[in-house]
Design an enzyme around this catalytic site. Structure first.
Site, PDB file in Angstrom:
ATOM      1  CG  HIS A   1      -3.019   3.644   3.223  1.00 53.93           C
ATOM      2  ND1 HIS A   1      -3.485   3.362   2.012  1.00 53.93           N
ATOM      3  CD2 HIS A   1      -3.128   2.338   3.865  1.00 53.93           C
ATOM      4  CE1 HIS A   1      -3.693   2.131   1.835  1.00 53.93           C
ATOM      5  NE2 HIS A   1      -3.597   1.390   2.973  1.00 53.93           N
TER       6      HIS A   1
ATOM      7  CG  ASN B   1      -6.542  -0.536   1.640  1.00 55.03           C
ATOM      8  OD1 ASN B   1      -5.587   0.041   0.843  1.00 55.03           O
ATOM      9  ND2 ASN B   1      -6.105  -1.257   2.820  1.00 55.03           N
TER      10      ASN B   1
ATOM     11  CB  CYS C   1      -0.975   0.141   1.193  1.00 55.62           C
ATOM     12  SG  CYS C   1      -2.172  -1.376   1.255  1.00 55.62           S
TER      13      CYS C   1
HETATM   14  O1  UT7 Z   1      -3.048  -1.305   4.396  1.00 55.64           O
HETATM   15  C1  UT7 Z   1      -3.384  -1.486   5.591  1.00 55.64           C
HETATM   16  C2  UT7 Z   1      -4.523  -2.460   5.469  1.00 55.64           C
HETATM   17  N1  UT7 Z   1      -4.930  -3.039   6.858  1.00 55.64           N
HETATM   18  C3  UT7 Z   1      -6.034  -2.607   7.417  1.00 55.64           C
HETATM   19  O2  UT7 Z   1      -6.628  -1.294   7.177  1.00 55.64           O
HETATM   20  C4  UT7 Z   1      -6.643  -3.014   8.673  1.00 55.64           C
HETATM   21  C5  UT7 Z   1      -6.536  -2.603   9.897  1.00 55.64           C
HETATM   22  N2  UT7 Z   1      -7.323  -3.186  10.914  1.00 55.64           N
HETATM   23  C6  UT7 Z   1      -8.591  -2.602  11.157  1.00 55.64           C
HETATM   24  O3  UT7 Z   1      -8.929  -1.757  10.665  1.00 55.64           O
HETATM   25  C7  UT7 Z   1      -9.455  -3.459  11.955  1.00 55.64           C
HETATM   26  O4  UT7 Z   1      -8.640  -4.476  12.812  1.00 55.64           O
HETATM   27  C8  UT7 Z   1     -10.487  -4.406  11.245  1.00 55.64           C
HETATM   28  C9  UT7 Z   1     -11.489  -3.335  10.735  1.00 55.64           C
HETATM   29  C10 UT7 Z   1      -9.700  -5.066  10.114  1.00 55.64           C
HETATM   30  C11 UT7 Z   1     -11.389  -5.106  12.046  1.00 55.64           C
HETATM   31  O5  UT7 Z   1     -11.609  -4.577  13.274  1.00 55.64           O
HETATM   32  P1  UT7 Z   1     -11.360  -5.015  14.777  1.00 55.64           P
HETATM   33  O6  UT7 Z   1     -12.149  -4.130  15.691  1.00 55.64           O
HETATM   34  O7  UT7 Z   1      -9.824  -5.100  14.878  1.00 55.64           O
HETATM   35  O8  UT7 Z   1     -12.154  -6.488  14.682  1.00 55.64           O
HETATM   36  P2  UT7 Z   1     -11.661  -7.743  15.162  1.00 55.64           P
HETATM   37  O9  UT7 Z   1     -10.728  -8.501  13.948  1.00 55.64           O
HETATM   38  O10 UT7 Z   1     -10.984  -7.993  16.618  1.00 55.64           O
HETATM   39  O11 UT7 Z   1     -12.920  -8.567  15.150  1.00 55.64           O
HETATM   40  C12 UT7 Z   1     -13.870  -8.268  16.067  1.00 55.64           C
HETATM   41  C13 UT7 Z   1     -15.150  -9.269  15.701  1.00 55.64           C
HETATM   42  C14 UT7 Z   1     -14.828 -10.884  15.632  1.00 55.64           C
HETATM   43  O12 UT7 Z   1     -15.925 -11.481  16.443  1.00 55.64           O
HETATM   44  P3  UT7 Z   1     -15.840 -12.203  17.904  1.00 55.64           P
HETATM   45  O13 UT7 Z   1     -14.527 -13.020  18.042  1.00 55.64           O
HETATM   46  O14 UT7 Z   1     -15.727 -10.865  18.489  1.00 55.64           O
HETATM   47  O15 UT7 Z   1     -17.066 -12.697  17.898  1.00 55.64           O
HETATM   48  C15 UT7 Z   1     -14.669 -10.840  14.220  1.00 55.64           C
HETATM   49  O16 UT7 Z   1     -14.946 -12.393  13.849  1.00 55.64           O
HETATM   50  O17 UT7 Z   1     -15.775  -9.063  14.600  1.00 55.64           O
HETATM   51  C16 UT7 Z   1     -15.779  -9.853  13.780  1.00 55.64           C
HETATM   52  N3  UT7 Z   1     -15.984  -9.709  12.341  1.00 55.64           N
HETATM   53  C17 UT7 Z   1     -16.770  -9.376  11.308  1.00 55.64           C
HETATM   54  N4  UT7 Z   1     -18.034  -9.452  12.020  1.00 55.64           N
HETATM   55  C18 UT7 Z   1     -18.906  -8.949  10.920  1.00 55.64           C
HETATM   56  C19 UT7 Z   1     -14.700  -9.651  11.377  1.00 55.64           C
HETATM   57  N5  UT7 Z   1     -15.070  -9.144  10.517  1.00 55.64           N
HETATM   58  C20 UT7 Z   1     -16.351  -8.844  10.431  1.00 55.64           C
HETATM   59  C21 UT7 Z   1     -17.178  -8.688   9.408  1.00 55.64           C
HETATM   60  N6  UT7 Z   1     -18.549  -8.493   9.861  1.00 55.64           N
HETATM   61  N7  UT7 Z   1     -16.789  -8.082   8.089  1.00 55.64           N
END
Ligand code: UT7
Length: 332
Positions: free
Chosen positions: A259, A289, A114
């Site tokens: 970004h 993204n 990226c």
């Molecule tokens: O160029 C760099 C690219 N990378 C990025 O931009 C990613 C940076 N990371 C983030 O922005 C965040 O970590 C995310 C948006 C990817 C995820 O947010 P989070 O608050 O860190 O969520 P998490 O991964 O800790 O997941 C929380 C919950 C989980 O469920 P449980 O285990 O709490 O029951 C996931 O399974 O959200 C669940 N989950 C979803 N639920 C609905 C993960 N993806 C989804 C989804 N829809 N798409």
């Protein structure tokens, strides 16, 4: 020796096809509310059959060349920043030169995920030091959808496809209205974090044999939480270093273009830097993204919409797999 270069023209191109949060609700176990609150993304553009990194780059390049008033035949170098080239061989840059109908130029791809656009701009800056008459086309493009598993809800909601282009020349005597002077670029990497955001499958470390089906490793894998924390620290840190190096405070930055990964990262970086929200340009809501293309699409659009005006001091920042990150200062 010149150490700055000039952005003479900008352009961008995104596919027509939209993938909305409602569409994703039908494809995997997700919902608009989760996607919107965690990422700010409402829709993204997805390549249709025949739309590739090179074809999108080509469209963006034609716009940037027209914007710069420079013909393709005048180009001396082509740099394409991408992690999704059309093929391993030839490079996307060689294929783009062919589409533009030119031969015999220096053409190569840049791999910095990226952050690719800023790594390419820094490379262009080095080229114009060696060749002050150079006219360099930089495109940053990714068809991330080609490496997204649409059954993986933690990944598929985040990414979209697109391309941006910039025509770069040395900082000679003339500075046509509408151009931007690249005052400085800072880049950084941390290879120890390589497992946190990766596409391994198909590489020489994870080769595929004829007849084998590709596994999950063929698609983007990411530890979102860790990437989030690192990205916020890295982007805000390198921007603060850039501003300190040039004796700038927030009042002297007119526009900040980070970004476009997701709104929470953008907000967290802005708040660490105490950057007023009205100076921060975002379009992640409609494109997601787009990896290497994200910051150049944003810059091109911000220019087109008049968000970046003549005379503005613009601060850019990127973050991506590797990890790679960077910052650039451009005076329009
Ligand atoms: O160029 C760099 C690219 N990378 C990025 O931009 C990613 C940076 N990371 C983030 O922005 C965040 O970590 C995310 C948006 C990817 C995820 O947010 P989070 O608050 O860190 O969520 P998490 O991964 O800790 O997941 C929380 C919950 C989980 O469920 P449980 O285990 O709490 O029951 C996931 O399974 O959200 C669940 N989950 C979803 N639920 C609905 C993960 N993806 C989804 C989804 N829809 N798409």
């Amino acid at each position: 020796m010149t150490t700055s270069c000039i952005i003479r023209g900008l352009g961008h191109c995104v596919p027509e096809k939209r993938l909305t949060n409602a569409d994703l609700e039908r494809m995997c176990d997700t919902n608009d509310e989760w996607i919107t609150t965690r990422t700010g993304i409402k829709e993204r553009r997805i390549a249709s059959a025949g739309e590739t990194t090179v074809s999108l780059s080509h469209q963006a390049a034609l716009k940037a060349l027209a914007n710069a008033g420079i013909a393709a035949e005048e180009l001396t170098h082509i740099l394409v920043a991408t992690f999704t080239p059309d093929a391993y061989i030839p490079s996307a840059a060689c294929m783009l030169a062919d589409r533009l109908g030119i031969k015999g130029r220096t053409c190569m791809d840049i791999s910095a995920a990226c952050s690719g656009f800023l790594f390419a701009i820094e490379t262009a800056r080095a080229f114009v030091c060696l060749h002050p008459e150079a006219k360099i086309l930089v495109t940053a493009a990714d068809v991330v959808s080609s490496r997204v598993d649409y059954s993986d809800r933690s990944i598929c909601v985040l990414f979209g496809d697109g391309a941006g282009a910039a025509v770069i020349t040395g900082a000679g005597a003339d500075f046509p209205t509408g151009s931007g002077r690249v005052l400085d670029v800072l880049l950084a990497t941390d290879g120890s974090a390589n497992d946190l955001l990766t596409v391994k499958g198909g590489g020489s470390g994870s080769p595929v044999k004829p007849g084998e089906t590709v596994g999950r490793s063929f698609f983007v894998e990411m530890n979102g939480r860790e990437v989030y924390k690192y990205a916020v620290r890295a982007m805000s840190g390198i921007c603060q270093t850039m501003m300190a190096k040039h004796g700038l405070n927030n009042d002297q930055i007119d526009v900040f273009i980070p970004h476009q990964a997701n709104m929470r990262i953008i907000d967290a970086v802005g708040s660490r830097m105490e950057m007023p929200a009205e100076k921060v340009f975002t379009n992640v809501q409609k494109y997601g993204n787009t990896s290497a293309a994200s910051v150049i699409i944003a810059l091109s659009e911000a220019r087109e919409e008049g968000f970046v005006k003549d005379g503005d001091m613009v601060l850019l920042s990127t973050f991506g797999g590797g990890f790679t990150w960077g910052s650039a200062l451009v005076r329009f």
